[in-house]
Design an enzyme around this catalytic site. Structure first.
Site, PDB file in Angstrom:
ATOM      1  CD  GLU A 158     -31.865  22.231  17.531  1.00 28.53           C
ATOM      2  OE1 GLU A 158     -32.867  21.556  17.178  1.00 28.53           O
ATOM      3  OE2 GLU A 158     -30.922  22.486  16.775  1.00 28.53           O
ATOM      4  CD  GLU A 199     -31.588  16.750  17.064  1.00 30.73           C
ATOM      5  OE1 GLU A 199     -30.901  16.309  18.022  1.00 30.73           O
ATOM      6  OE2 GLU A 199     -32.218  17.823  17.132  1.00 30.73           O
ATOM      7  CB  ALA A 245     -38.079  18.769  13.961  1.00 30.75           C
ATOM      8  N   GLY A 301     -35.440  19.763  18.433  1.00 35.01           N
ATOM      9  CA  GLY A 301     -35.857  21.154  18.227  1.00 35.01           C
ATOM     10  C   GLY A 301     -36.478  21.774  19.472  1.00 35.01           C
TER      11      GLY A 301
END
Ligand code: COA
Length: 257
Positions: free
Chosen positions: A113, A133, A65, A110
């Site tokens: 993911e 993260e 992200a 992300g």
């Protein structure tokens, strides 16, 4: 048509390329809007039989992200961000046409993911996977705690999530996360070869395979719980320190509050 993606279709295969190479293809809000629209296009366009998702440039699939969007967020906004990301990734996972991640470099946070939301993963030798993260005072919010645990089992998922360490393409292959490892030059060719084979099979049967496999052990509750815990991290000083430290290119100093 898209500002952060390239999309081109040849021989029934739509190749969607996340195109922010100077930011290692970090997933900002616009990438999610574009991915959402691209998956609607995949659904609607009868010429498209299957999809590859990859990243622009030699270095990254997607490095997570976009951390620069985090600092302004309150807990509720963060819940919304995670929910939005999960809805887009669910659209990919539940796409009735095969979607393969061709991971050509860093697939972190992300980005990892996103790869996990695809139906399976091919990777180049230089690919690296991880959920860093925790280095930012955060947890994954786009389904990573759920999909990684489903894929790896609890112990390995715990270690990857708690250490934030990256694993190589070879390790990811050994762990069953990546189906095939290729040279960087061959990645898209090999992925297309497999999709061409799948395209020769009965399309309705293929879409029912996707539905049936996705039905396995998927409870929405775990994903909703992840969104809640992701949002809670945004109430901590450590999260602000983690994101600020990344943007200032220094090591974070966490205080546990
Ligand atoms: N969000 C926002 N920007 C990011 C980013 C992210 N997730 N990942 C990389 N970038 C940006 C960097 O800030 C840098 O921008 P700049 O040139 O304007 O300074 C650019 O992309 C190149 O990254 P850089 O860190 O200089 O490359 P590197 O080769 O030294 O390191 C990584 C590569 C992947 C190890 C490193 O970029 C990294 O740790 N990224 C964050 C990974 C992460 O924590 N993801 C989870 C987010 S929730």
């Amino acid at each position: 048509m898209y500002t952060t993606l390239l999309a081109e279709t040849a021989d029934g295969i739509c190749t969607i390329t996340i195109n922010r190479p100077d930011k290692l293809n970090a997933l900002n809000k616009q990438v999610f809007n574009d991915l959402d629209a691209a998956m609607d296009m995949v659904h609607a366009d009868k010429e498209i039989k299957s999809v590859i998702i990859t990243g622009a440039g030699p270095k990254a699939f997607a490095a997570g992200a976009d951390i620069s969007e985090f600092l302004e967020l309150k807990s509720d906004d963060a819940n919304g961000l995670a929910k939005r990301g999960q809805l887009v990734f669910d659209k990919i996972e539940n796409c009735p046409k095969p979607v393969v991640a061709a991971v050509n470099g860093f697939a972190l946070g992300g980005g990892c993911e996103l790869a996990l939301a695809c139906h399976f993963i091919y990777a180049s030798e230089n690919a690296r996977f991880g959920q860093p993260e925790v280095n930012l005072g955060l947890i994954p919010g786009y389904g990573g705690t759920q999909r990684l645990t489903q894929l790896f089992g609890k112990n390995r998922a715990m270690e990857i999530l708690m250490t934030g360490n990256m694993i190589t393409a070879k390790e990811a292959h050994e762990f069953g996360m990546v189906n095939k490892v290729t040279s960087p030059e061959e990645l898209l060719t090999k992925t297309r070869e497999t999709l061409s084979l799948i395209q020769s099979k009965a399309p309705v049967a293929v879409s029912k395979i996707i539905e049936a496999v996705n039905h396995f052990d998927h409870t929405q509750e775990g994903y909703d719980f992840e969104i809640k815990k992701f949002g809670e991290c945004f109430n901590t000083e450590d999260m602000k320190e983690g994101a600020t430290a990344f943007l200032e290119k220094r090591k974070p100093v966490f205080k546990g509050k």
